[in-house]
Write a protein that holds these residues in place. Sequence first.
Motif, PDB file in Angstrom:
ATOM      1  N   MET A 103      20.322   5.848  -9.018  1.00  0.00           N
ATOM      2  CA  MET A 103      19.741   6.820  -8.111  1.00  0.00           C
ATOM      3  C   MET A 103      20.648   8.043  -7.968  1.00  0.00           C
ATOM      4  SD  MET A 103      17.119   7.426  -6.535  1.00  0.00           S
ATOM      5  CE  MET A 103      16.114   7.319  -5.142  1.00  0.00           C
ATOM      6  N   LEU A 104      21.959   7.798  -7.894  1.00  0.00           N
ATOM      7  CA  LEU A 104      22.897   8.923  -7.785  1.00  0.00           C
ATOM      8  C   LEU A 104      22.823   9.829  -9.001  1.00  0.00           C
ATOM      9  CD1 LEU A 104      26.117   7.293  -6.282  1.00  0.00           C
ATOM     10  CD2 LEU A 104      24.556   8.883  -5.186  1.00  0.00           C
ATOM     11  N   GLU A 105      22.704   9.228 -10.175  1.00  0.00           N
ATOM     12  CA  GLU A 105      22.624  10.028 -11.399  1.00  0.00           C
ATOM     13  C   GLU A 105      21.417  10.964 -11.362  1.00  0.00           C
ATOM     14  OE1 GLU A 105      24.704  10.247 -13.963  1.00  0.00           O
ATOM     15  OE2 GLU A 105      26.069   8.764 -13.110  1.00  0.00           O
ATOM     16  N   ILE A 106      20.275  10.442 -10.943  1.00  0.00           N
ATOM     17  CA  ILE A 106      19.058  11.253 -10.875  1.00  0.00           C
ATOM     18  C   ILE A 106      19.205  12.345  -9.819  1.00  0.00           C
ATOM     19  CG2 ILE A 106      16.605  11.210 -10.259  1.00  0.00           C
ATOM     20  CD1 ILE A 106      16.580   8.324 -11.467  1.00  0.00           C
TER      21      ILE A 106
ATOM     22  N   ASN B 157      21.968  13.692  -8.591  1.00  0.00           N
ATOM     23  CA  ASN B 157      22.965  14.676  -9.007  1.00  0.00           C
ATOM     24  C   ASN B 157      22.451  15.583 -10.114  1.00  0.00           C
ATOM     25  OD1 ASN B 157      24.723  13.550  -7.190  1.00  0.00           O
ATOM     26  ND2 ASN B 157      25.771  12.306  -8.701  1.00  0.00           N
ATOM     27  N   GLN B 158      21.653  15.041 -10.997  1.00  0.00           N
ATOM     28  CA  GLN B 158      21.177  15.814 -12.145  1.00  0.00           C
ATOM     29  C   GLN B 158      20.038  16.764 -11.797  1.00  0.00           C
ATOM     30  OE1 GLN B 158      20.111  13.355 -15.472  1.00  0.00           O
ATOM     31  NE2 GLN B 158      19.737  15.090 -16.809  1.00  0.00           N
ATOM     32  N   TYR B 159      19.114  16.340 -10.924  1.00  0.00           N
ATOM     33  CA  TYR B 159      17.893  17.113 -10.746  1.00  0.00           C
ATOM     34  C   TYR B 159      17.712  17.807  -9.393  1.00  0.00           C
ATOM     35  CZ  TYR B 159      16.533  14.819 -15.050  1.00  0.00           C
ATOM     36  OH  TYR B 159      16.496  14.374 -16.336  1.00  0.00           O
ATOM     37  N   LEU B 160      18.213  17.259  -8.320  1.00  0.00           N
ATOM     38  CA  LEU B 160      17.922  17.838  -7.006  1.00  0.00           C
ATOM     39  C   LEU B 160      18.443  19.263  -6.848  1.00  0.00           C
ATOM     40  CD1 LEU B 160      18.355  14.896  -4.481  1.00  0.00           C
ATOM     41  CD2 LEU B 160      16.257  15.988  -5.233  1.00  0.00           C
ATOM     42  N   HIS B 161      19.677  19.509  -7.291  1.00  0.00           N
ATOM     43  CA  HIS B 161      20.244  20.854  -7.144  1.00  0.00           C
ATOM     44  C   HIS B 161      19.403  21.887  -7.892  1.00  0.00           C
ATOM     45  CE1 HIS B 161      23.832  19.652  -5.047  1.00  0.00           C
ATOM     46  NE2 HIS B 161      24.097  18.737  -5.964  1.00  0.00           N
ATOM     47  N   LYS B 162      19.047  21.574  -9.111  1.00  0.00           N
ATOM     48  CA  LYS B 162      18.325  22.519  -9.958  1.00  0.00           C
ATOM     49  C   LYS B 162      16.845  22.622  -9.594  1.00  0.00           C
ATOM     50  CE  LYS B 162      17.052  21.379 -14.025  1.00  0.00           C
ATOM     51  NZ  LYS B 162      16.882  20.892 -15.358  1.00  0.00           N
ATOM     52  N   ASP B 163      16.172  21.488  -9.527  1.00  0.00           N
ATOM     53  CA  ASP B 163      14.716  21.490  -9.359  1.00  0.00           C
ATOM     54  C   ASP B 163      14.254  21.909  -7.964  1.00  0.00           C
ATOM     55  OD1 ASP B 163      14.587  20.676 -11.967  1.00  0.00           O
ATOM     56  OD2 ASP B 163      14.051  18.606 -11.523  1.00  0.00           O
ATOM     57  N   PHE B 164      15.079  21.668  -6.960  1.00  0.00           N
ATOM     58  CA  PHE B 164      14.664  21.960  -5.592  1.00  0.00           C
ATOM     59  C   PHE B 164      15.584  22.952  -4.890  1.00  0.00           C
ATOM     60  CE2 PHE B 164      12.961  17.784  -6.629  1.00  0.00           C
ATOM     61  CZ  PHE B 164      11.622  17.985  -6.338  1.00  0.00           C
ATOM     62  N   GLU B 165      16.483  23.569  -5.643  1.00  0.00           N
ATOM     63  CA  GLU B 165      17.431  24.547  -5.111  1.00  0.00           C
ATOM     64  C   GLU B 165      18.200  23.987  -3.916  1.00  0.00           C
ATOM     65  OE1 GLU B 165      15.676  28.406  -4.613  1.00  0.00           O
ATOM     66  OE2 GLU B 165      14.587  28.242  -6.499  1.00  0.00           O
ATOM     67  N   VAL B 166      18.608  22.729  -4.041  1.00  0.00           N
ATOM     68  CA  VAL B 166      19.371  22.049  -3.006  1.00  0.00           C
ATOM     69  C   VAL B 166      20.843  22.437  -3.151  1.00  0.00           C
ATOM     70  CG1 VAL B 166      20.132  19.773  -2.217  1.00  0.00           C
ATOM     71  CG2 VAL B 166      17.773  20.123  -2.918  1.00  0.00           C
TER      72      VAL B 166
ATOM     73  N   SER C 215      23.361  21.022  -1.060  1.00  0.00           N
ATOM     74  CA  SER C 215      24.164  19.832  -0.778  1.00  0.00           C
ATOM     75  C   SER C 215      23.267  18.614  -0.653  1.00  0.00           C
ATOM     76  CB  SER C 215      24.935  20.010   0.527  1.00  0.00           C
ATOM     77  OG  SER C 215      25.825  21.090   0.448  1.00  0.00           O
ATOM     78  N   ILE C 216      23.825  17.465  -1.015  1.00  0.00           N
ATOM     79  CA  ILE C 216      23.133  16.194  -0.866  1.00  0.00           C
ATOM     80  C   ILE C 216      23.942  15.370   0.126  1.00  0.00           C
ATOM     81  CG2 ILE C 216      22.364  14.082  -2.014  1.00  0.00           C
ATOM     82  CD1 ILE C 216      22.303  15.749  -4.635  1.00  0.00           C
ATOM     83  N   LEU C 217      23.281  14.877   1.141  1.00  0.00           N
ATOM     84  CA  LEU C 217      23.924  14.102   2.192  1.00  0.00           C
ATOM     85  C   LEU C 217      23.444  12.663   2.109  1.00  0.00           C
ATOM     86  CD1 LEU C 217      25.675  14.558   4.797  1.00  0.00           C
ATOM     87  CD2 LEU C 217      23.503  14.764   6.013  1.00  0.00           C
ATOM     88  N   THR C 218      24.367  11.713   2.171  1.00  0.00           N
ATOM     89  CA  THR C 218      23.996  10.303   2.117  1.00  0.00           C
ATOM     90  C   THR C 218      24.927   9.500   3.018  1.00  0.00           C
ATOM     91  OG1 THR C 218      23.436   8.472   0.638  1.00  0.00           O
ATOM     92  CG2 THR C 218      25.419   9.750   0.098  1.00  0.00           C
ATOM     93  N   LYS C 219      24.471   8.355   3.435  1.00  0.00           N
ATOM     94  CA  LYS C 219      25.246   7.520   4.351  1.00  0.00           C
ATOM     95  C   LYS C 219      25.890   6.364   3.598  1.00  0.00           C
ATOM     96  CE  LYS C 219      24.927   5.088   8.732  1.00  0.00           C
ATOM     97  NZ  LYS C 219      25.792   5.870   9.567  1.00  0.00           N
ATOM     98  N   ALA C 220      27.123   6.042   3.980  1.00  0.00           N
ATOM     99  CA  ALA C 220      27.815   4.872   3.452  1.00  0.00           C
ATOM    100  C   ALA C 220      28.738   4.347   4.536  1.00  0.00           C
ATOM    101  CB  ALA C 220      28.610   5.231   2.205  1.00  0.00           C
ATOM    102  N   ILE C 221      28.377   3.219   5.119  1.00  0.00           N
ATOM    103  CA  ILE C 221      29.200   2.667   6.197  1.00  0.00           C
ATOM    104  C   ILE C 221      30.503   2.107   5.605  1.00  0.00           C
ATOM    105  CG2 ILE C 221      27.284   2.281   7.774  1.00  0.00           C
ATOM    106  CD1 ILE C 221      27.275  -0.633   6.947  1.00  0.00           C
TER     107      ILE C 221
ATOM    108  N   SER D  13      31.541   4.435  -5.619  1.00  0.00           N
ATOM    109  CA  SER D  13      30.559   5.058  -6.504  1.00  0.00           C
ATOM    110  C   SER D  13      30.287   6.505  -6.090  1.00  0.00           C
ATOM    111  CB  SER D  13      29.261   4.254  -6.498  1.00  0.00           C
ATOM    112  OG  SER D  13      28.302   4.846  -7.327  1.00  0.00           O
ATOM    113  N   LEU D  14      30.118   6.726  -4.795  1.00  0.00           N
ATOM    114  CA  LEU D  14      29.883   8.091  -4.305  1.00  0.00           C
ATOM    115  C   LEU D  14      31.049   9.006  -4.653  1.00  0.00           C
ATOM    116  CD1 LEU D  14      28.373   7.299  -0.795  1.00  0.00           C
ATOM    117  CD2 LEU D  14      27.187   8.404  -2.700  1.00  0.00           C
ATOM    118  N   LYS D  15      32.248   8.547  -4.405  1.00  0.00           N
ATOM    119  CA  LYS D  15      33.436   9.365  -4.704  1.00  0.00           C
ATOM    120  C   LYS D  15      33.537   9.669  -6.193  1.00  0.00           C
ATOM    121  CE  LYS D  15      36.308   8.024  -0.784  1.00  0.00           C
ATOM    122  NZ  LYS D  15      37.523   7.289  -0.380  1.00  0.00           N
ATOM    123  N   SER D  16      33.211   8.694  -7.037  1.00  0.00           N
ATOM    124  CA  SER D  16      33.289   8.906  -8.489  1.00  0.00           C
ATOM    125  C   SER D  16      32.258   9.917  -8.972  1.00  0.00           C
ATOM    126  CB  SER D  16      33.127   7.589  -9.242  1.00  0.00           C
ATOM    127  OG  SER D  16      31.777   7.158  -9.240  1.00  0.00           O
TER     128      SER D  16
END
Length: 64
Positions: free
Chosen positions: A1-4, A6-15, A17-23, A32-35
């Motif tokens: 999910m991260l790969e998808i 990272n690859q498409y959201l910025h370009k396809d939707f002019e995003v 920043s991507i925000l996600t939760k990790a307790i 994984s997020l840091k990598s």
Amino acid sequence: MLEISNQYLHKDFEVESILTKAIPNETERIDSLKSKGYVPINKKIMIYDDYFIRTKVKKFENLL
């Protein structure tokens, strides 16, 4: 999910920043997020903690 994301959201939707939760006890998810370029925000978002963010890197061309 991260790969998808990272690859498409910025370009396809002019995003920008991507925000996600990790307790904190989700160490595998955090690693994984840091990598993938996400960094902890280290502050509450509204009333919530434990968020990571990945911001789009803008490429500067023809600087010379």
